[in-house]
Write a protein that holds these residues in place. Structure first.
Motif, PDB file in Angstrom:
ATOM      1  N   THR A 254       0.831  -1.211   0.000  1.00 25.55           N
ATOM      2  CA  THR A 254       0.000   0.000   0.000  1.00 25.55           C
ATOM      3  C   THR A 254       0.859   1.252   0.000  1.00 25.55           C
ATOM      4  O   THR A 254       0.580   2.220  -0.727  1.00 25.55           O
ATOM      5  CB  THR A 254      -0.923  -0.001   1.234  1.00 25.55           C
ATOM      6  OG1 THR A 254      -1.718  -1.181   1.222  1.00 25.55           O
ATOM      7  CG2 THR A 254      -1.824   1.227   1.219  1.00 25.55           C
ATOM      8  N   ARG A 255       1.933   1.253   0.778  1.00 28.72           N
ATOM      9  CA  ARG A 255       2.814   2.433   0.817  1.00 28.72           C
ATOM     10  C   ARG A 255       3.469   2.662  -0.546  1.00 28.72           C
ATOM     11  O   ARG A 255       3.661   3.814  -0.967  1.00 28.72           O
ATOM     12  CB  ARG A 255       3.870   2.254   1.907  1.00 28.72           C
ATOM     13  CG  ARG A 255       3.279   2.270   3.320  1.00 28.72           C
ATOM     14  CD  ARG A 255       4.362   2.377   4.382  1.00 28.72           C
ATOM     15  NE  ARG A 255       5.201   1.185   4.471  1.00 28.72           N
ATOM     16  CZ  ARG A 255       4.901   0.111   5.215  1.00 28.72           C
ATOM     17  NH1 ARG A 255       3.783   0.089   5.922  1.00 28.72           N
ATOM     18  NH2 ARG A 255       5.704  -0.931   5.270  1.00 28.72           N
ATOM     19  N   ALA A 256       3.781   1.582  -1.247  1.00 24.70           N
ATOM     20  CA  ALA A 256       4.350   1.719  -2.594  1.00 24.70           C
ATOM     21  C   ALA A 256       3.329   2.309  -3.560  1.00 24.70           C
ATOM     22  O   ALA A 256       3.661   3.173  -4.390  1.00 24.70           O
ATOM     23  CB  ALA A 256       4.823   0.351  -3.098  1.00 24.70           C
ATOM     24  N   GLN A 257       2.063   1.845  -3.446  1.00 23.90           N
ATOM     25  CA  GLN A 257       1.016   2.362  -4.315  1.00 23.90           C
ATOM     26  C   GLN A 257       0.825   3.860  -4.104  1.00 23.90           C
ATOM     27  O   GLN A 257       0.625   4.610  -5.061  1.00 23.90           O
ATOM     28  CB  GLN A 257      -0.302   1.628  -4.040  1.00 23.90           C
ATOM     29  CG  GLN A 257      -0.298   0.170  -4.495  1.00 23.90           C
ATOM     30  CD  GLN A 257      -1.538  -0.571  -4.053  1.00 23.90           C
ATOM     31  OE1 GLN A 257      -2.197  -0.186  -3.082  1.00 23.90           O
ATOM     32  NE2 GLN A 257      -1.853  -1.648  -4.749  1.00 23.90           N
ATOM     33  N   VAL A 258       0.884   4.292  -2.864  1.00 23.07           N
ATOM     34  CA  VAL A 258       0.725   5.717  -2.564  1.00 23.07           C
ATOM     35  C   VAL A 258       1.816   6.545  -3.255  1.00 23.07           C
ATOM     36  O   VAL A 258       1.581   7.662  -3.733  1.00 23.07           O
ATOM     37  CB  VAL A 258       0.751   5.952  -1.037  1.00 23.07           C
ATOM     38  CG1 VAL A 258       0.812   7.439  -0.718  1.00 23.07           C
ATOM     39  CG2 VAL A 258      -0.465   5.311  -0.381  1.00 23.07           C
ATOM     40  N   GLN A 259       3.004   5.967  -3.361  1.00 25.43           N
ATOM     41  CA  GLN A 259       4.117   6.688  -3.996  1.00 25.43           C
ATOM     42  C   GLN A 259       4.168   6.456  -5.510  1.00 25.43           C
ATOM     43  O   GLN A 259       5.044   6.999  -6.196  1.00 25.43           O
ATOM     44  CB  GLN A 259       5.433   6.251  -3.360  1.00 25.43           C
ATOM     45  CG  GLN A 259       5.537   6.661  -1.893  1.00 25.43           C
ATOM     46  CD  GLN A 259       6.972   6.651  -1.388  1.00 25.43           C
ATOM     47  OE1 GLN A 259       7.923   6.614  -2.169  1.00 25.43           O
ATOM     48  NE2 GLN A 259       7.120   6.699  -0.070  1.00 25.43           N
ATOM     49  N   GLY A 260       3.251   5.633  -6.037  1.00 25.11           N
ATOM     50  CA  GLY A 260       3.195   5.400  -7.473  1.00 25.11           C
ATOM     51  C   GLY A 260       4.330   4.567  -8.013  1.00 25.11           C
ATOM     52  O   GLY A 260       4.786   4.762  -9.141  1.00 25.11           O
ATOM     53  N   ILE A 261       4.790   3.588  -7.239  1.00 24.24           N
ATOM     54  CA  ILE A 261       5.843   2.675  -7.685  1.00 24.24           C
ATOM     55  C   ILE A 261       5.479   1.259  -7.242  1.00 24.24           C
ATOM     56  O   ILE A 261       4.582   1.054  -6.428  1.00 24.24           O
ATOM     57  CB  ILE A 261       7.232   3.046  -7.113  1.00 24.24           C
ATOM     58  CG1 ILE A 261       7.197   3.090  -5.585  1.00 24.24           C
ATOM     59  CG2 ILE A 261       7.703   4.369  -7.685  1.00 24.24           C
ATOM     60  CD1 ILE A 261       8.533   3.396  -4.947  1.00 24.24           C
ATOM     61  N   SER A 262       6.193   0.258  -7.801  1.00 20.76           N
ATOM     62  CA  SER A 262       5.914  -1.124  -7.389  1.00 20.76           C
ATOM     63  C   SER A 262       6.564  -1.379  -6.032  1.00 20.76           C
ATOM     64  O   SER A 262       7.502  -0.690  -5.624  1.00 20.76           O
ATOM     65  CB  SER A 262       6.456  -2.105  -8.428  1.00 20.76           C
ATOM     66  OG  SER A 262       7.866  -2.203  -8.340  1.00 20.76           O
ATOM     67  N   VAL A 263       6.062  -2.406  -5.348  1.00 16.41           N
ATOM     68  CA  VAL A 263       6.590  -2.721  -4.024  1.00 16.41           C
ATOM     69  C   VAL A 263       8.051  -3.152  -4.117  1.00 16.41           C
ATOM     70  O   VAL A 263       8.846  -2.941  -3.171  1.00 16.41           O
ATOM     71  CB  VAL A 263       5.726  -3.804  -3.344  1.00 16.41           C
ATOM     72  CG1 VAL A 263       5.819  -5.136  -4.091  1.00 16.41           C
ATOM     73  CG2 VAL A 263       6.117  -3.982  -1.882  1.00 16.41           C
ATOM     74  N   LEU A 264       8.453  -3.730  -5.249  1.00 14.37           N
ATOM     75  CA  LEU A 264       9.855  -4.134  -5.415  1.00 14.37           C
ATOM     76  C   LEU A 264      10.781  -2.933  -5.460  1.00 14.37           C
ATOM     77  O   LEU A 264      11.921  -2.989  -4.993  1.00 14.37           O
ATOM     78  CB  LEU A 264      10.008  -4.967  -6.681  1.00 14.37           C
ATOM     79  CG  LEU A 264       9.475  -6.405  -6.574  1.00 14.37           C
ATOM     80  CD1 LEU A 264       9.357  -7.030  -7.939  1.00 14.37           C
ATOM     81  CD2 LEU A 264      10.364  -7.230  -5.686  1.00 14.37           C
TER      82      LEU A 264
END
Length: 289
Positions: A254-264
């Motif tokens: 979810t934190r990655a989605q908020v920043q507009g990048i993949s979790v990887l």
């Protein structure tokens, strides 16, 4: 030989796009395609730079020539979609383009005009080329648009000598899903450990079997209900649909989605990232066969 992996799910919200974004950063020499045209969101994570933009035309919309209109009311009487107002204006959203009004208009005052439904884009992302689309509000024919996105993605893959196309497919089992999987090499079905998740998974796997497309399964957030996850695994073993990934619940997604990048990209060492890397190796092996 060009391989095509289509990632689908029985319903929306299972994490399908997040997994496609992760595969985008793990797999080499591929073209990406977002065929979830009714709710496209892969571009939010991959930040594409648009290189080409093409219009998507489909269907017809009625148009009344007021100079020729005799206001006889025949079109109002026959339109079953209530798309014509009492002052003879066409509601473009309600109009289905069936042509009944034009066919029966005594004055020949109604024409059917081609309908601009949306646009197709060819873009560059940090993880390779991408074909995606935007279907305009209230427009239909998304199955036709899905087919055009896939065709464009394949053409791009051949032109750039890419070995695979990775498709973010639509959810469900309707026309857009059929348009996204027909002729594909493999489908990766993303599911979640809920009662409705099992039901939706069974419907999607039945669809894949109908089209004789090999299916593999990934259980997202498997640890929110290990018991149902075990039931899904057992069910898949019975019908020879291999479970190739079990992604744990991970707040980093979810934190990655908020920043507009993949979790990887956000945290390659997070629990979800580590399992996604294992999934990527399995998918890469299948695509290389």
């Amino acid at each position: 030989m060009l391989k095509e992996l289509v990632v689908i799910s029985g319903k929306g919200g299972t994490g399908k796009t997040s997994i496609v974004a992760a595969l985008a950063s793990l797999l080499n020499n591929k073209v990406l395609a977002d065929c979830d045209v009714d709710a496209a969101d892969l571009h939010l994570v991959l930040q594409p730079q648009i290189l080409e933009k093409k219009e998507f035309w489909s269907g017809k919309t009625a148009s009344i020539n007021r100079e020729n209109c005799a206001e006889c009311g025949k079109c109002l009487e026959l339109c079953r979609f209530a798309a014509i107002s009492n002052d003879y204006a066409i509601d473009n959203i309600a109009c289905e383009g069936c042509g009944v009004c034009a066919y029966f208009c005594p004055a020949g005052a109604i024409d059917l005009k081609d309908n601009l439904c949306g646009h197709i884009f060819v873009s560059r992302t940090p993880h390779g080329p991408m074909v995606h689309a935007r279907l305009d509000i209230a427009e239909e024919n998304s199955g036709k648009l899905v087919s055009q996105v896939r065709t464009q993605a394949r053409a791009l893959a051949y032109a750039e000598k890419r070995s695979a196309v990775i498709v973010d497919g639509p959810p469900g089992t309707g026309c857009p899903v059929i348009a996204s999987i027909s002729g594909a090499s493999t489908v990766l079905v993303v599911t979640e450990p809920t009662v409705s998740g099992i039901h939706d998974l069974e419907r999607v796997l039945e669809l894949a079997r109908h089209f004789r497309i090999p299916a593999i399964v990934c259980i997202n957030k498997w640890d929110i209900n290990p018991g149902i996850s075990a039931s899904i695994t057992n069910k898949c073993e019975q019908i020879e649909a291999r479970v190739v990934g079990q992604i744990p619940y991970d707040g980093a997604v979810t934190r990655a989605q908020v920043q507009g990048i993949s979790v990887l990209e956000y945290d390659p060492g997070s629990p979800a990232s580590l399992e996604l890397q294992k999934l990527g190796k399995v998918v890469e092996s299948l695509l290389n066969q």
